[in-house]
Design an enzyme around this catalytic site. Sequence first.
Site, mmCIF file in Angstrom:
data_model
loop_
_atom_site.group_PDB
_atom_site.id
_atom_site.type_symbol
_atom_site.label_atom_id
_atom_site.label_comp_id
_atom_site.label_asym_id
_atom_site.label_seq_id
_atom_site.Cartn_x
_atom_site.Cartn_y
_atom_site.Cartn_z
ATOM 1 N N GLY A 24 -5.998 15.761 -1.497
ATOM 2 C CA GLY A 24 -5.791 14.977 -2.693
ATOM 3 C C GLY A 24 -6.561 13.724 -2.874
ATOM 4 O O GLY A 24 -7.111 13.342 -3.902
ATOM 5 N N LYS A 196 -8.923 34.068 0.457
ATOM 6 C CA LYS A 196 -8.995 32.671 1.053
ATOM 7 C C LYS A 196 -8.311 32.857 2.636
ATOM 8 O O LYS A 196 -8.480 32.306 3.827
ATOM 9 C CB LYS A 196 -8.366 31.389 0.748
ATOM 10 C CG LYS A 196 -8.630 30.434 1.212
ATOM 11 C CD LYS A 196 -8.184 28.908 0.661
ATOM 12 C CE LYS A 196 -8.526 27.803 1.596
ATOM 13 N NZ LYS A 196 -8.097 26.577 0.822
ATOM 14 N N ASN A 200 -8.435 31.500 6.443
ATOM 15 C CA ASN A 200 -7.146 30.885 7.134
ATOM 16 C C ASN A 200 -6.439 31.279 8.096
ATOM 17 O O ASN A 200 -6.035 30.819 8.941
ATOM 18 C CB ASN A 200 -6.497 30.215 5.995
ATOM 19 C CG ASN A 200 -6.822 29.216 5.131
ATOM 20 O OD1 ASN A 200 -7.595 28.123 5.821
ATOM 21 N ND2 ASN A 200 -6.280 28.722 3.927
ATOM 22 N N SER A 267 -7.408 22.572 9.623
ATOM 23 C CA SER A 267 -6.324 21.670 9.188
ATOM 24 C C SER A 267 -5.028 21.632 9.827
ATOM 25 O O SER A 267 -4.244 20.936 10.169
ATOM 26 C CB SER A 267 -6.020 21.734 7.725
ATOM 27 O OG SER A 267 -5.757 23.026 7.023
#
Length: 313
Positions: A24, A196, A200, A267
């Site tokens: 963000g 994706k 991931n 992440s």
Amino acid sequence: MNDLAPMPNLETPRIAIVGSGAVGCYYGGRLARHGQDVHFLLRSDYEAVKAGGLRVKSCDGDFDLPQVNCHRDTVEIGPCDLVIVAMKTTANEALPALIPPLLGPDTMILTLQNGLGSDDFLAECFGTERVLGGLCFVCINRVGPGVIEHFAQGHISLGEHSGPPQPRTRALAEMMKAAGISCGVEENLLTARWKKLVWNVPFNGLSIAAGNKDTAEILADPTLEQRVRELMREIIETAGKLGHEIPLSLIDSMVERTRSMAGYKPSSLVDFLAGREVELDTIWGEPLHRAQITGIEMPRLRALYDELRVRLG
């Protein structure tokens, strides 16, 4: 649905960022740097960003935003033209309360969240005609209050929740590009989400399951690299059976692109090491569930999912 998709003001839009972590703050920061009216919903970083602004250390050039529109709640922000949801899917239960104060008659909601299901959740809560999804192909971490480090890449792929691209989809992509964000439009959002997952699922998952390894350490181990490739093939083959064609050549290109990231911590590993909840269901559980209800077995994903459940406690 798509004939009724609202067309908000994207010439001088008012933008809310819900979930002001790495994703963000990075994309919202680039939009704000370009002069867009961006409002950040902040919790733990509010005081630091209010006092010192936002800092982005980027492979594409560092920049600072000394003055940032910071807010503690969405009522204070008020109605916007575009709401960008960038929080972890583990916090989605907060969205039905957070988003309504941000909505006007033509407000778009763009989710930049990982995995499968976030688009559907937002559509159920706020109407499919409002919802778009974005796939972020970027290496970024939050390294301190109001400090984001961008290591590589940065492309966003945009798509509509339930249909082909609309004029607003392309207008939003142009707005992103004008702010220096690489951005394209997808014909099918769900196909893009499966694509994706090809990255991931193995890299976020094995970074934790294999003992807290970054991408370089994973690819330096021939056994782990083989496992990466097998997981990628299983996801591509499953996506194809579900009507989402993805070329097997993506395996080699993704692996080689990942080698160029050096020692990047995915992440999910960053969240795990920080003691935060990992997006187990949306990244690994939901694709497994969607395959199983159609009778498709995914033994490699099942094994990784079970390992992660043990590691995550």
